[in-house]
Design a protein around this motif. Sequence first.
Motif, short mmCIF file in Angstrom:
data_model
loop_
_atom_site.label_atom_id
_atom_site.label_comp_id
_atom_site.label_asym_id
_atom_site.label_seq_id
_atom_site.Cartn_x
_atom_site.Cartn_y
_atom_site.Cartn_z
N LYS A 61 24.20 78.39 79.04
CA LYS A 61 23.26 79.37 78.48
C LYS A 61 22.90 79.06 77.03
O LYS A 61 21.87 79.52 76.54
N SER A 62 23.71 78.25 76.35
CA SER A 62 23.39 77.92 74.95
C SER A 62 22.17 77.00 74.84
O SER A 62 21.60 76.87 73.77
N VAL A 63 21.77 76.35 75.94
CA VAL A 63 20.59 75.49 75.91
C VAL A 63 19.35 76.20 76.46
O VAL A 63 18.29 75.60 76.57
N ALA A 64 19.50 77.47 76.82
CA ALA A 64 18.34 78.24 77.31
C ALA A 64 17.31 78.37 76.19
O ALA A 64 17.66 78.47 75.02
N VAL A 65 16.04 78.35 76.57
CA VAL A 65 14.97 78.45 75.58
C VAL A 65 14.54 79.90 75.35
O VAL A 65 13.70 80.17 74.50
N GLY A 66 15.12 80.82 76.10
CA GLY A 66 14.80 82.24 75.93
C GLY A 66 14.97 82.99 77.23
O GLY A 66 15.31 82.40 78.26
N PRO A 67 14.74 84.28 77.22
CA PRO A 67 14.87 85.07 78.44
C PRO A 67 13.64 84.94 79.34
O PRO A 67 12.54 84.66 78.87
#
Length: 89
Positions: A61-67
Motif C-alpha cells: 500500500k505504500s506504493v499506491a498512488v491514491g485512493p
Amino acid sequence: MNSKTIIFVALIAVCFAQRREDIFARAVGPCIADKCQSRHTCYYGQCVPEGSAPPMPALDKSVAVGPCINYLCPGDAFCHQGHCYNNNV
C-alpha cells in the motif's frame, strides 16, 4: 554478470511481459469493487477467466498512488482493495 546470464534474464523478462499481455487479451472488462462475474477473477484491475492468470500478488500500500474514487483510478492505474496502483507494479 556474464553475457549468458544477462541474456537469460532478458529472455525471462520478455516472456513474463508476453504472458501478462496474453492474460489481458482474454480480459472481459474491468473489475468493479475487486469483483468479477462468475468463473472470472480480478487480475490487475481486469476480469480474466479463472485459471488463466496466476494469483494476484499482495500489493504494498505504500506504493499506491491514491485512493480509488467510485472504484476508478486516473490514467493507466487500476483499483485494488480501495487503492490505485500504477500498472507497472
